[in-house]
Design a protein around this motif. Sequence first.
Motif, PDB file in Angstrom:
ATOM      1  N   LEU A  55       0.649  -1.241   0.174  1.00 50.80           N
ATOM      2  CA  LEU A  55       0.153  -0.042   0.003  1.00 50.80           C
ATOM      3  C   LEU A  55       1.082   1.230  -0.175  1.00 50.80           C
ATOM      4  O   LEU A  55       1.631   1.407   0.853  1.00 50.80           O
ATOM      5  N   GLY A  56       0.631   2.153  -0.774  1.00 54.15           N
ATOM      6  CA  GLY A  56       1.299   3.378  -0.978  1.00 54.15           C
ATOM      7  C   GLY A  56       2.477   3.189  -1.996  1.00 54.15           C
ATOM      8  O   GLY A  56       3.186   2.414  -2.113  1.00 54.15           O
ATOM      9  N   ALA A  57       2.599   4.388  -2.866  1.00 56.25           N
ATOM     10  CA  ALA A  57       3.523   4.423  -4.043  1.00 56.25           C
ATOM     11  C   ALA A  57       4.587   5.415  -3.939  1.00 56.25           C
ATOM     12  O   ALA A  57       5.212   6.489  -4.801  1.00 56.25           O
ATOM     13  N   GLY A  58       4.865   5.586  -2.466  1.00 56.48           N
ATOM     14  CA  GLY A  58       6.072   6.670  -2.092  1.00 56.48           C
ATOM     15  C   GLY A  58       7.401   5.699  -2.208  1.00 56.48           C
ATOM     16  O   GLY A  58       7.636   4.678  -2.655  1.00 56.48           O
ATOM     17  N   ALA A  59       8.399   6.400  -1.671  1.00 63.57           N
ATOM     18  CA  ALA A  59       9.773   5.659  -1.715  1.00 63.57           C
ATOM     19  C   ALA A  59       9.816   4.161  -1.231  1.00 63.57           C
ATOM     20  O   ALA A  59      10.324   3.298  -1.791  1.00 63.57           O
ATOM     21  N   ALA A  60       9.116   3.836   0.141  1.00 60.77           N
ATOM     22  CA  ALA A  60       8.825   2.907   0.674  1.00 60.77           C
ATOM     23  C   ALA A  60       8.147   1.714  -0.259  1.00 60.77           C
ATOM     24  O   ALA A  60       8.526   0.543  -0.407  1.00 60.77           O
ATOM     25  N   GLY A  61       7.157   2.093  -0.446  1.00 54.16           N
ATOM     26  CA  GLY A  61       6.311   1.292  -1.391  1.00 54.16           C
ATOM     27  C   GLY A  61       6.764   0.662  -2.577  1.00 54.16           C
ATOM     28  O   GLY A  61       6.679  -0.404  -3.116  1.00 54.16           O
ATOM     29  N   LEU A  62       7.291   1.821  -3.326  1.00 58.93           N
ATOM     30  CA  LEU A  62       7.766   1.586  -4.797  1.00 58.93           C
ATOM     31  C   LEU A  62       8.973   0.639  -4.498  1.00 58.93           C
ATOM     32  O   LEU A  62       9.189  -0.130  -5.305  1.00 58.93           O
ATOM     33  N   SER A  63       9.902   0.825  -3.648  1.00 56.69           N
ATOM     34  CA  SER A  63      11.050   0.137  -3.329  1.00 56.69           C
ATOM     35  C   SER A  63      10.681  -1.270  -3.267  1.00 56.69           C
ATOM     36  O   SER A  63      11.344  -2.145  -3.647  1.00 56.69           O
ATOM     37  N   LEU A  64       9.817  -1.505  -2.264  1.00 54.15           N
ATOM     38  CA  LEU A  64       9.425  -2.781  -1.699  1.00 54.15           C
ATOM     39  C   LEU A  64       8.817  -3.758  -2.857  1.00 54.15           C
ATOM     40  O   LEU A  64       9.307  -4.782  -3.126  1.00 54.15           O
ATOM     41  N   ALA A  65       7.928  -3.009  -3.711  1.00 51.78           N
ATOM     42  CA  ALA A  65       7.354  -3.624  -4.626  1.00 51.78           C
ATOM     43  C   ALA A  65       8.383  -4.139  -5.729  1.00 51.78           C
ATOM     44  O   ALA A  65       8.334  -5.219  -6.415  1.00 51.78           O
ATOM     45  N   HIS A  66       9.261  -3.213  -6.121  1.00 49.15           N
ATOM     46  CA  HIS A  66      10.341  -3.421  -7.025  1.00 49.15           C
ATOM     47  C   HIS A  66      11.400  -4.558  -6.549  1.00 49.15           C
ATOM     48  O   HIS A  66      11.601  -5.285  -7.210  1.00 49.15           O
ATOM     49  N   ARG A  67      11.688  -4.630  -5.346  1.00 48.91           N
ATOM     50  CA  ARG A  67      12.638  -5.851  -4.703  1.00 48.91           C
ATOM     51  C   ARG A  67      11.585  -7.203  -4.712  1.00 48.91           C
ATOM     52  O   ARG A  67      12.392  -8.221  -5.225  1.00 48.91           O
ATOM     53  N   LEU A  68      10.318  -7.113  -4.466  1.00 49.18           N
ATOM     54  CA  LEU A  68       9.616  -8.212  -4.463  1.00 49.18           C
ATOM     55  C   LEU A  68       9.334  -8.885  -5.860  1.00 49.18           C
ATOM     56  O   LEU A  68       9.489  -9.845  -6.168  1.00 49.18           O
ATOM     57  N   ALA A  69       9.117  -7.998  -6.628  1.00 48.76           N
ATOM     58  CA  ALA A  69       8.964  -8.328  -8.131  1.00 48.76           C
ATOM     59  C   ALA A  69      10.390  -8.879  -8.952  1.00 48.76           C
ATOM     60  O   ALA A  69      10.351  -9.781  -9.539  1.00 48.76           O
ATOM     61  N   GLU A  70      11.481  -8.526  -8.260  1.00 48.08           N
ATOM     62  CA  GLU A  70      12.570  -8.553  -8.723  1.00 48.08           C
ATOM     63  C   GLU A  70      13.348  -9.828  -8.237  1.00 48.08           C
ATOM     64  O   GLU A  70      14.142 -10.688  -8.760  1.00 48.08           O
ATOM     65  N   THR A  71      13.094 -10.068  -7.067  1.00 47.14           N
ATOM     66  CA  THR A  71      13.896 -11.089  -6.283  1.00 47.14           C
ATOM     67  C   THR A  71      12.968 -12.474  -5.724  1.00 47.14           C
ATOM     68  O   THR A  71      13.346 -13.360  -5.105  1.00 47.14           O
ATOM     69  N   VAL A  72      11.518 -12.212  -5.927  1.00 44.56           N
ATOM     70  CA  VAL A  72      10.631 -13.260  -5.284  1.00 44.56           C
ATOM     71  C   VAL A  72       9.798 -13.752  -6.548  1.00 44.56           C
ATOM     72  O   VAL A  72       8.645 -13.385  -6.652  1.00 44.56           O
ATOM     73  N   PRO A  73      10.479 -14.367  -7.319  1.00 40.74           N
ATOM     74  CA  PRO A  73       9.587 -15.013  -8.626  1.00 40.74           C
ATOM     75  C   PRO A  73       8.605 -16.061  -8.139  1.00 40.74           C
ATOM     76  O   PRO A  73       8.609 -16.697  -7.131  1.00 40.74           O
ATOM     77  N   GLY A  74       7.580 -15.954  -8.986  1.00 40.56           N
ATOM     78  CA  GLY A  74       6.490 -16.883  -8.883  1.00 40.56           C
ATOM     79  C   GLY A  74       5.500 -16.339  -7.713  1.00 40.56           C
ATOM     80  O   GLY A  74       4.340 -17.003  -7.446  1.00 40.56           O
ATOM     81  N   ARG A  75       5.738 -15.064  -7.208  1.00 37.71           N
ATOM     82  CA  ARG A  75       4.564 -14.719  -6.674  1.00 37.71           C
ATOM     83  C   ARG A  75       3.883 -13.457  -7.140  1.00 37.71           C
ATOM     84  O   ARG A  75       4.573 -12.639  -7.804  1.00 37.71           O
ATOM     85  N   THR A  76       2.499 -13.248  -6.784  1.00 31.45           N
ATOM     86  CA  THR A  76       1.809 -12.165  -7.434  1.00 31.45           C
ATOM     87  C   THR A  76       2.037 -11.028  -6.295  1.00 31.45           C
ATOM     88  O   THR A  76       1.640 -11.129  -5.103  1.00 31.45           O
TER      89      THR A  76
END
Length: 432
Positions: free
Chosen positions: A17-38
Motif C-alpha cells: 500500500l502506497g507508492a512513495g519511496a517505501a512502497g515503490l522500493s518494496l514492490a520493486h524488490r519483491l518483483a525482482e527477487t521473489v519469482p512466482g509470487r503475485t
Amino acid sequence: MSRGPAPSAVDADVVVLGAGAAGLSLAHRLAETVPGRTVVLVEPPAGPLRPPERTWCHWTRGDDDLGPAVAASWPRLRVHGADGRAVTVDPAPLRYRMIRSADFERLVRARLAAAPGACLLRATAEEVRDTAHGAEVRCVTPDGGALRLTARHVFDSRPLPALPPARTQLLQHFRGWFVRTAAPRFDPSVADLMDFRVPQPRHGLAFGYVLPLAPDRALVEYTEFSRTPLSTEAYEAALRHYCREVLELGAFTVESAEQGVIPMTDGRFPRRAGRSVFRIGTAGGATRPATGYTFAAVQRQSRAVAAALRAGRASVPPPHGRRSLAMDAVLLRALDTGRVDGPAFFTDLFRRVPAERLLRFLDGGTSLPEEWSVGLRTPVGPMLRTALELPFLPRRHRSTARTARTESTAPTAPTAPSAPTAPTAPTGESHR
C-alpha cells in the motif's frame, strides 16, 4: 502491469500500500527477487492523498540498480559553520546523490511491467484487516467503485494518523527552491549539506542546503529542526535572505519549489499492525531520528523483507539498530533542551571525524569502537547528563500528528530576489 479498469476483487500473494519511496522500493524488490509470487502495488489516484514530485537524497558506495533514477551526485560535501568557516570533505568511496521521485517511479513501474505477476492498481485503501488466511484490503477506485484485495501479506507504507508517544519529538521542516541563476554561481562537484550562516531561530537550529545541478542551477533549501513548522511566507523570506545575502546569487529564477515536514522522534514505531499486516517506511520507523534521512534505510528494509519472503518467512526487520536509536534519542533530547549548540555540534563533527566514518555513523554502519571515537568528539558532559536522565522521562503523545509530507508548486515567473527579510522563529511551543 494492469492500467485498465480495476476488477471488483483481486487475490495476491503480497499487497503493498502506497507508492512513495517505501512502497515503490518494496514492490520493486519483491518483483525482482521473489519469482512466482503475485505482487499488487496500490497507489492513490491523483488528488490530495497522492504526494507531488519530491527529491530523496542519500549516500552510497558505488553504483547500484537505481542508477538510472539518479538525477545528480556529488563526490565532495561541505559544511559552513556559523562563524563563516567552511569544511569540505571527500567521503570516498561514498558519494551523495539525489533521486527525483518522478524518475524513480518511472524506473520502478518499468520493472514492474516486465515482471510476471506484478500489478499496479490505482485506488484508495480505506480498511485493512487480518483474515483467517492472510489479510484483506478494502479500497475505493477512482470511479467510486468498491475493490476488495485479499493477500497472504500486506505491507502498508501510508502515513500514520498520529506519531507514537515519545520523550522527544522534533520536526525537520523545510522549503526548497529549484533556482536558475543569470550567471554561473555553483560548483557542481560539491554539495552543501549544512550551511549555518543563516540567522538562527530563537529555539532550535536552522541551516541552508544547496545541491548544485549545473553551474547555474541548484536546489536551495532552508531547513529548521524545531517543534513547529513555519508558514510558507516565513520560508520564502528565509530563502530570499539566504539566496541574496549569504549565497549572493544575484538575479535568479525560481523554477519550482518543494516543501516538507519529517518527524524526528524517539517514539517506538510498531512494524506490525496485525498477524499478516506490516508497516514499512516512515510508518515503520525507517526515518533516522537524528537526521531525518529515510531513503537508505528503506532500501535496506526492502531488501530484507524480500529476502525473508524468499525464504518463506514474513517479517520487517528493524530499519535501525538499537545503539543507533539510543544515540539518536540522546542527541534529540540534548538539542531540545538546548544543552548542545546545534550548529557547533554538527560543524565540529565534520571538522573532527573522518568523513567516510562519519557518514557510516550517520547511516548506522559503524562498529562499537568507531562509535566511541565519534562520541568522544561531541560535548561529552551535556550528552552524558542527557543519557542519564532519559530512562526517567515518560513517553507522551504530542500535539503534532502529521508524519512526513512534501508539497510542490508549479514553476514561477522569472524574478530577481527582493529585499531580504529575516527568517521568523517557529511559532507555538519553544524548543529549547
